[in-house]
Design a protein around this motif. Structure first.
Motif, short mmCIF file in Angstrom:
data_model
loop_
_atom_site.label_atom_id
_atom_site.label_comp_id
_atom_site.label_asym_id
_atom_site.label_seq_id
_atom_site.Cartn_x
_atom_site.Cartn_y
_atom_site.Cartn_z
N SER A 159 1.03 -1.27 -0.05
CA SER A 159 0.11 0.04 0.05
C SER A 159 0.68 1.38 -0.12
O SER A 159 0.59 2.32 -0.75
CB SER A 159 -1.00 0.03 1.30
N ARG A 166 1.16 4.18 -3.07
CA ARG A 166 0.83 5.41 -2.57
C ARG A 166 2.19 6.45 -3.07
O ARG A 166 1.55 7.33 -3.65
CB ARG A 166 0.63 5.71 -0.99
N GLU A 191 -4.20 5.78 -5.93
CA GLU A 191 -5.13 5.97 -4.78
C GLU A 191 -5.33 4.62 -4.33
O GLU A 191 -5.64 3.59 -4.91
CB GLU A 191 -6.59 6.49 -5.34
#
Length: 81
Positions: A14, A18, A23
């Motif tokens: 994640s 990012r 997103e």
């Protein structure tokens, strides 16, 4: 950039996505995948029965055995338009 659903346990992936400007949507339940261009799952809960109820149109990337960079490369390949 793309809207990517990522399983909660994959925090390193994640964060890497990012940083690349994507997103990120936390996949807490199946309905969270709706509207995502691509989803990244751990592969731990693989569907051994071969049954599926599709909730999205995008690709699903199984991160098991892949580094965060390798997953990012796959996301880039599958979401490039």
């Amino acid at each position: 950039m793309a809207r990517i659903g990522v399983e909660q346990a994959l925090t390193n992936i994640s964060e890497a996505l990012r940083e690349k400007g994507h997103e990120i949507v936390d996949l807490k339940q199946e309905s969270d995948a709706q509207g995502c261009d691509c989803c990244v799952v751990s592969g731990i809960d693989s569907n051994v029965m071969g049954m599926q109820d599709t909730q999205m149109q995008g690709s699903v990337i199984e991160a098991n055995g892949l580094s965060a960079d390798e997953v990012c490369q796959q996301v880039e390949q599958r979401t490039s338009r």
